[in-house]
Scaffold this motif. Structure first.
Motif, PDB file in Angstrom:
ATOM      1  N   VAL A   1      -2.401   2.022  -4.771  1.00  0.00           N
ATOM      2  CA  VAL A   1      -2.142   3.437  -4.506  1.00  0.00           C
ATOM      3  C   VAL A   1      -3.405   4.048  -3.908  1.00  0.00           C
ATOM      4  CG1 VAL A   1      -1.355   5.639  -5.472  1.00  0.00           C
ATOM      5  CG2 VAL A   1      -0.624   3.490  -6.540  1.00  0.00           C
ATOM      6  N   MET A   2      -3.268   4.616  -2.710  1.00  0.00           N
ATOM      7  CA  MET A   2      -4.423   5.176  -2.009  1.00  0.00           C
ATOM      8  C   MET A   2      -4.380   6.698  -2.054  1.00  0.00           C
ATOM      9  SD  MET A   2      -5.615   2.310  -0.141  1.00  0.00           S
ATOM     10  CE  MET A   2      -6.346   2.985   1.342  1.00  0.00           C
ATOM     11  N   ARG A   3      -5.565   7.295  -2.190  1.00  0.00           N
ATOM     12  CA  ARG A   3      -5.625   8.750  -2.114  1.00  0.00           C
ATOM     13  C   ARG A   3      -6.400   9.145  -0.854  1.00  0.00           C
ATOM     14  NH1 ARG A   3      -6.604  10.743  -6.990  1.00  0.00           N
ATOM     15  NH2 ARG A   3      -7.563   9.162  -8.303  1.00  0.00           N
TER      16      ARG A   3
ATOM     17  N   LEU B 200       0.852  -1.185   0.000  1.00  0.00           N
ATOM     18  CA  LEU B 200       0.000   0.000   0.000  1.00  0.00           C
ATOM     19  C   LEU B 200       0.886   1.234   0.000  1.00  0.00           C
ATOM     20  CD1 LEU B 200      -2.344  -1.047   2.972  1.00  0.00           C
ATOM     21  CD2 LEU B 200      -2.812  -1.361   0.530  1.00  0.00           C
ATOM     22  N   VAL B 201       0.644   2.121  -0.946  1.00  0.00           N
ATOM     23  CA  VAL B 201       1.328   3.413  -0.934  1.00  0.00           C
ATOM     24  C   VAL B 201       0.251   4.490  -1.030  1.00  0.00           C
ATOM     25  CG1 VAL B 201       3.456   2.566  -2.018  1.00  0.00           C
ATOM     26  CG2 VAL B 201       1.642   3.461  -3.455  1.00  0.00           C
TER      27      VAL B 201
ATOM     28  N   SER C 165       3.695   1.321 -16.483  1.00  0.00           N
ATOM     29  CA  SER C 165       3.441   1.540 -17.900  1.00  0.00           C
ATOM     30  C   SER C 165       2.176   2.338 -18.146  1.00  0.00           C
ATOM     31  CB  SER C 165       3.398   0.206 -18.648  1.00  0.00           C
ATOM     32  OG  SER C 165       2.395  -0.607 -18.099  1.00  0.00           O
ATOM     33  N   ALA C 166       1.203   2.254 -17.227  1.00  0.00           N
ATOM     34  CA  ALA C 166      -0.041   2.977 -17.472  1.00  0.00           C
ATOM     35  C   ALA C 166      -0.652   3.515 -16.184  1.00  0.00           C
ATOM     36  CB  ALA C 166      -1.046   2.054 -18.179  1.00  0.00           C
ATOM     37  N   PRO C 167      -0.021   4.565 -15.602  1.00  0.00           N
ATOM     38  CA  PRO C 167      -0.627   5.170 -14.414  1.00  0.00           C
ATOM     39  C   PRO C 167      -2.008   5.722 -14.757  1.00  0.00           C
ATOM     40  CG  PRO C 167       1.322   6.419 -15.151  1.00  0.00           C
ATOM     41  CD  PRO C 167       1.230   5.208 -16.016  1.00  0.00           C
ATOM     42  N   ALA C 168      -2.979   5.497 -13.843  1.00  0.00           N
ATOM     43  CA  ALA C 168      -4.375   5.821 -14.156  1.00  0.00           C
ATOM     44  C   ALA C 168      -4.610   7.314 -14.294  1.00  0.00           C
ATOM     45  CB  ALA C 168      -5.285   5.242 -13.070  1.00  0.00           C
ATOM     46  N   ASP C 169      -3.890   8.100 -13.515  1.00  0.00           N
ATOM     47  CA  ASP C 169      -4.115   9.542 -13.579  1.00  0.00           C
ATOM     48  C   ASP C 169      -2.877  10.284 -13.067  1.00  0.00           C
ATOM     49  OD1 ASP C 169      -4.171   9.270 -10.819  1.00  0.00           O
ATOM     50  OD2 ASP C 169      -6.349   9.342 -10.693  1.00  0.00           O
ATOM     51  N   GLU C 170      -3.009  11.579 -12.994  1.00  0.00           N
ATOM     52  CA  GLU C 170      -1.894  12.447 -12.583  1.00  0.00           C
ATOM     53  C   GLU C 170      -1.423  12.125 -11.161  1.00  0.00           C
ATOM     54  OE1 GLU C 170       0.984  15.116 -13.104  1.00  0.00           O
ATOM     55  OE2 GLU C 170      -0.346  14.233 -14.627  1.00  0.00           O
ATOM     56  N   PHE C 171      -2.382  11.842 -10.272  1.00  0.00           N
ATOM     57  CA  PHE C 171      -2.050  11.531  -8.877  1.00  0.00           C
ATOM     58  C   PHE C 171      -1.128  10.313  -8.810  1.00  0.00           C
ATOM     59  CE2 PHE C 171      -2.940   9.200  -4.933  1.00  0.00           C
ATOM     60  CZ  PHE C 171      -2.725  10.194  -3.986  1.00  0.00           C
ATOM     61  N   VAL C 172      -1.496   9.270  -9.517  1.00  0.00           N
ATOM     62  CA  VAL C 172      -0.694   8.041  -9.512  1.00  0.00           C
ATOM     63  C   VAL C 172       0.652   8.293 -10.187  1.00  0.00           C
ATOM     64  CG1 VAL C 172      -0.569   5.631 -10.257  1.00  0.00           C
ATOM     65  CG2 VAL C 172      -2.760   6.593  -9.505  1.00  0.00           C
ATOM     66  N   ALA C 173       0.615   9.019 -11.294  1.00  0.00           N
ATOM     67  CA  ALA C 173       1.852   9.294 -12.027  1.00  0.00           C
ATOM     68  C   ALA C 173       2.841  10.051 -11.143  1.00  0.00           C
ATOM     69  CB  ALA C 173       1.550  10.100 -13.286  1.00  0.00           C
ATOM     70  N   ARG C 174       2.322  11.010 -10.379  1.00  0.00           N
ATOM     71  CA  ARG C 174       3.209  11.774  -9.503  1.00  0.00           C
ATOM     72  C   ARG C 174       3.774  10.880  -8.408  1.00  0.00           C
ATOM     73  NH1 ARG C 174       0.634  15.719  -6.578  1.00  0.00           N
ATOM     74  NH2 ARG C 174      -1.276  15.492  -7.725  1.00  0.00           N
TER      75      ARG C 174
ATOM     76  N   VAL D 103      -9.109   3.999  -3.356  1.00  0.00           N
ATOM     77  CA  VAL D 103      -8.051   3.408  -4.169  1.00  0.00           C
ATOM     78  C   VAL D 103      -7.924   4.187  -5.478  1.00  0.00           C
ATOM     79  CG1 VAL D 103      -7.360   1.355  -5.472  1.00  0.00           C
ATOM     80  CG2 VAL D 103      -8.334   1.110  -3.182  1.00  0.00           C
ATOM     81  N   ALA D 104      -6.730   4.751  -5.711  1.00  0.00           N
ATOM     82  CA  ALA D 104      -6.502   5.501  -6.950  1.00  0.00           C
ATOM     83  C   ALA D 104      -6.193   4.533  -8.083  1.00  0.00           C
ATOM     84  CB  ALA D 104      -5.362   6.495  -6.759  1.00  0.00           C
ATOM     85  N   GLN D 105      -5.409   3.520  -7.787  1.00  0.00           N
ATOM     86  CA  GLN D 105      -5.092   2.500  -8.783  1.00  0.00           C
ATOM     87  C   GLN D 105      -4.481   1.302  -8.085  1.00  0.00           C
ATOM     88  OE1 GLN D 105      -2.489   3.740 -11.985  1.00  0.00           O
ATOM     89  NE2 GLN D 105      -2.827   1.870 -13.164  1.00  0.00           N
ATOM     90  N   ARG D 106      -4.685   0.146  -8.654  1.00  0.00           N
ATOM     91  CA  ARG D 106      -3.999  -1.034  -8.158  1.00  0.00           C
ATOM     92  C   ARG D 106      -3.543  -1.860  -9.347  1.00  0.00           C
ATOM     93  NH1 ARG D 106      -8.796  -4.776  -5.848  1.00  0.00           N
ATOM     94  NH2 ARG D 106      -9.387  -2.871  -4.812  1.00  0.00           N
ATOM     95  N   GLY D 107      -2.457  -2.559  -9.183  1.00  0.00           N
ATOM     96  CA  GLY D 107      -1.985  -3.388 -10.271  1.00  0.00           C
ATOM     97  C   GLY D 107      -0.584  -3.878  -9.981  1.00  0.00           C
TER      98      GLY D 107
END
Ligand SMILES: Nc1ncnc2c1ncn2[C@@H]1O[C@H](COP(=O)(O)OP(=O)(O)OP(=O)(O)O)[C@@H](O)[C@H]1O
Ligand SMILES: [Mg+2]
Length: 270
Positions: free
Chosen positions: A208-210, A33-34, A226-235, A215-219
């Protein structure tokens, strides 16, 4: 195996720590978990050993609803490394660790022997074991915390930023040790970290938790990179010292790797 089914938590003051979450940590795998501070990571971890009771949903460990298991027995069967030490201040380091096997019925000598072996395993200098926790550095205390969680060879291990206070060299040793233990014992691990490199190294799956326990994204690490779901995850993925968009450069005949900001992050060894 750990299963969260619609697990949610709101505190009595109305703060939502966790939106309903469905998540499975398969036996022998590691989920990391991040996420932002206050996004509910510790809260989620603690629903597993009943230090937090969810307001909705259930948590199952190896198929059993934890709400039906005696909390004391449950906590003895699950290894837990707290975010901040959590050692008993008036017991020696050795006793802090030996307590776990002793409570499970091992003789005093056996318990102390197991404790010594486990402290050795996490690389704590044997001359420190008779000290009290406050006579140890933060990183040494964290190793004791890890030893205490491992000494009972639990099938399920909860680790809340367990290596936060140790230096990078020791941290990397502990990460290797954890991977070895997992491979050897098939331990199921739920792990919290702020270090993306650590998450990528240890996680079979990353969540990834916001804020607000969403949950912002999991995988898999590969999917997130390779494919962050959005800006939050990408950052989040791009934070820390290793930018993820790497390029190979050459200067004065030396090949090295540079991140998108032009910082040198390493050299190619193969
Ligand atoms: N005992 C409590 N009573 C009320 N609110 C709490 C309690 N414990 C945590 N919270 C709140 O629940 C939310 C989630 O906290 P939690 O400790 O799970 O976050 P976290 O993701 O572990 O953060 P960090 O990365 O800083 O450790 C926060 O808003 C926090 O203030
Ligand atoms: Mg926390």
């Amino acid at each position: 195996m750990i299963e969260f089914r619609g697990t949610a938590k709101a505190w009595s003051d109305g703060t939502v720590a966790l939106e309903p979450l469905d998540l499975t940590v398969p036996a022998g795998s590691t989920t990391v978990l991040v996420g932002s501070s206050g996004s509910g990571k510790t809260t989620l971890l603690r629903t597993v050993n009943r230090m937090v009771d969810p307001t909705a949903g259930t948590v199952l460990v190896d198929g059993r609803d934890v709400a039906t298991v005696d909390p004391v027995a449950l906590r003895r069967s699950i290894g837990y490394v707290l975010q901040s030490g959590g050692l008993l201040p008036h017991r020696s380091v050795l006793d802090n660790v030996a307590r776990v096997p002793a409570l499970r019925g091992r003789s005093r000598n056996e318990a102390r022997e197991r404790a010594r072996d486990t402290l050795d395993l996490v690389g704590l200098d044997g001359t420190l074991v008779d000290r009290y926790p406050d006579g140890l550095s933060g990183g040494q205390q964290q190793r004791v915390g890890v030893a205490r969680a491992l000494v009972g060879t639990p099938r399920v291990l909860l680790m809340d930023e367990p290596f936060g206070a140790v230096d990078p060299v020791v941290r990397s040793e502990l990460q290797d040790e954890l991977r070895r233990i997992r491979a050897e014992l098939g331990t199921t691990i739920l792990f919290v970290t702020h270090d993306m490199d650590e998450a990528l190294l240890l996680g079979d799956e990353i969540v990834v938790m916001r804020p607000g326990g969403v949950v912002a994204q999991r995988g898999t690490p590969e999917a997130l990179l390779s494919a962050p779901a959005d800006e939050f995850v990408a950052r989040f993925i791009g934070s820390g010292n290793a930018g993820r968009a790497l390029a190979l450069r050459e200067r004065d005949g030396v090949e090295y790797v540079e991140d998108e900001g032009g910082r040198i992050v390493g050299r190619l060894t193969a």
